[in-house]
Design a protein around this motif. Structure first.
Motif, PDB file in Angstrom:
ATOM      1  N   THR A  50      29.285  43.581  43.016  1.00 15.35           N
ATOM      2  CA  THR A  50      29.731  43.205  41.680  1.00 15.35           C
ATOM      3  C   THR A  50      29.838  41.682  41.569  1.00 15.35           C
ATOM      4  OG1 THR A  50      32.084  43.239  42.251  1.00 15.35           O
ATOM      5  CG2 THR A  50      31.066  45.324  41.542  1.00 15.35           C
ATOM      6  N   TRP A  51      29.825  41.198  40.322  1.00 15.78           N
ATOM      7  CA  TRP A  51      29.999  39.762  40.100  1.00 15.78           C
ATOM      8  C   TRP A  51      31.400  39.318  40.514  1.00 15.78           C
ATOM      9  CZ3 TRP A  51      25.773  37.218  39.794  1.00 15.78           C
ATOM     10  CH2 TRP A  51      24.650  37.772  39.176  1.00 15.78           C
ATOM     11  N   ALA A  52      32.386  40.166  40.308  1.00 19.86           N
ATOM     12  CA  ALA A  52      33.752  39.823  40.727  1.00 19.86           C
ATOM     13  C   ALA A  52      33.821  39.643  42.239  1.00 19.86           C
ATOM     14  CB  ALA A  52      34.724  40.906  40.266  1.00 19.86           C
ATOM     15  N   ALA A  83      32.208  36.376  43.127  1.00 18.62           N
ATOM     16  CA  ALA A  83      33.083  35.244  42.799  1.00 18.62           C
ATOM     17  C   ALA A  83      34.095  35.017  43.913  1.00 18.62           C
ATOM     18  CB  ALA A  83      33.786  35.500  41.473  1.00 18.62           C
ATOM     19  N   ASP A 138      37.467  32.734  39.601  1.00 18.20           N
ATOM     20  CA  ASP A 138      37.396  34.105  39.092  1.00 18.20           C
ATOM     21  C   ASP A 138      35.971  34.347  38.618  1.00 18.20           C
ATOM     22  OD1 ASP A 138      37.248  32.741  36.630  1.00 18.20           O
ATOM     23  OD2 ASP A 138      39.385  33.012  36.248  1.00 18.20           O
ATOM     24  N   GLN A 139      35.734  35.546  38.071  1.00 18.07           N
ATOM     25  CA  GLN A 139      34.383  35.879  37.624  1.00 18.07           C
ATOM     26  C   GLN A 139      33.938  34.979  36.474  1.00 18.07           C
ATOM     27  OE1 GLN A 139      33.639  40.071  36.976  1.00 18.07           O
ATOM     28  NE2 GLN A 139      31.849  39.677  35.693  1.00 18.07           N
ATOM     29  N   LEU A 164      32.508  31.808  37.892  1.00 16.29           N
ATOM     30  CA  LEU A 164      31.158  32.041  38.399  1.00 16.29           C
ATOM     31  C   LEU A 164      30.156  32.103  37.250  1.00 16.29           C
ATOM     32  CD1 LEU A 164      29.912  34.421  41.131  1.00 16.29           C
ATOM     33  CD2 LEU A 164      29.069  34.756  38.811  1.00 16.29           C
ATOM     34  N   THR A 165      30.514  32.794  36.182  1.00 22.76           N
ATOM     35  CA  THR A 165      29.617  32.917  35.035  1.00 22.76           C
ATOM     36  C   THR A 165      29.313  31.558  34.427  1.00 22.76           C
ATOM     37  OG1 THR A 165      30.386  35.162  34.531  1.00 22.76           O
ATOM     38  CG2 THR A 165      29.350  33.933  32.741  1.00 22.76           C
ATOM     39  N   PRO A 197      24.393  35.511  34.198  1.00 20.39           N
ATOM     40  CA  PRO A 197      24.194  35.923  35.586  1.00 20.39           C
ATOM     41  C   PRO A 197      23.187  37.064  35.737  1.00 20.39           C
ATOM     42  CG  PRO A 197      26.515  35.484  35.212  1.00 20.39           C
ATOM     43  CD  PRO A 197      25.833  35.393  33.866  1.00 20.39           C
TER      44      PRO A 197
END
Length: 283
Positions: free
Chosen positions: A242-244, A247, A254-255, A258-259, A270
């Motif tokens: 996952t993106w979370a 991150a 946090d996500q 990252l975004t 992403p």
């Protein structure tokens, strides 16, 4: 050249499109300054446009065929017959061709580029420069000489000899900043820059000045590019997650952080960035 170390050539065909990519293991003496060296040729039925992501490297393109288009921030294309050098940047670049391209891509560490070209890398940061403008007179016309050689091994021999000769001629002290770059790389970009300056006994201002000369960008931006590079490799070759989780793995707050970072470097979401990585043929 080691007779056992021959170029590995991969050929692919998809519909009316054909690719050839050649790689070879680098000599041990060049690995500190060269991140990658590959030969390529491509033929497509239609014009091609690609988005290139920023990475902590100076890219040298030595062209054998028609010059590719490099699109600036305003979308205006430029061409550099024979090849070009792209310095470190914090934004994506788009390149395109009209159905054919061929040449060699040389990916240099910033320190390697500083020694090879002999100019402050601040002059290259965020810019694309014609290759011949950075070469000594004796080495100009490198693209034509490489194109005339019969195979990839002979071309790689010439490029490696050129790099070796230029490194041997360099007289600039780079050891301190090279050490700092290795610390940043080893931490995947998570090193504390203030602590790094203190460890070197430098003020933050002096460290930034040295980085602008030897690397092209301040150490904090290099650290961000290194972290993004590690993230890109994880997306290309690592297991899906996952993106979370990504991150957290790469030290983003946090996500959302990252975004924002991916959008800033690539201009896309992403999810779209991950898809573009899967479409890249070279790099």
């Amino acid at each position: 050249m080691d007779p056992h170390c021959r170029a590995r050539v991969t050929r692919s065909v998809a519909g009316d499109s054909r690719w050839e990519v050649a790689t070879r293991e680098l000599p041990a003496g060049l690995r500190a300054h060269v991140r990658g060296l590959l030969g390529y040729s491509e033929a497509t039925a239609l014009p091609c446009l690609r988005r290139e992501f920023p990475l902590p490297q100076v890219v040298v393109i030595i062209e054998f065929g028609p010059p590719i288009r490099v699109h600036g921030g305003d979308g205006t294309p430029s061409r550099y017959a024979g090849g070009f050098v792209a310095g470190l940047n914090d934004c994506w670049t788009e390149t395109g061709h009209d159905g054919a391209q061929a040449g060699i891509q040389l990916n240099l560490t910033p320190i390697g580029a500083r020694l090879l070209f002999g100019v402050a890398l601040s002059e290259l940061a965020g810019r694309v420069v014609h290759l011949d403008d950075l070469l000594p007179r004796a080495h100009r016309g490198l693209a034509e000489r490489l194109a005339a050689l019969p195979d990839w091994d002979d071309r790689f021999d010439m490029v490696e000899s050129f790099i070796t000769a230029r490194l041997a001629e360099a007289r600039l002290e780079v050891g301190t900043i090279a050490w700092a770059c290795r610390k940043i790389e080893a931490s995947a970009g998570a090193v504390d820059i203030g602590g790094l300056a203190s460890e070197l006994g430098y003020s933050g201002k002096h460290l930034i000045a040295l980085f602008r000369d030897r690397v092209g960008v301040p150490p904090k931006l290099l650290a961000r590019l290194v972290r993004f590079d590690h993230l890109v490799r994880r997306l290309k070759w690592g297991p899906k997650t996952t993106w979370a989780a990504l991150a957290a793995e790469f030290g983003f707050a946090d996500q959302a952080h990252l975004t924002r970072e991916i959008r800033g470097f690539t201009g896309v979401t992403p999810t779209d960035a991950r898809a573009l990585l899967g479409d890249l043929t070279f790099g």
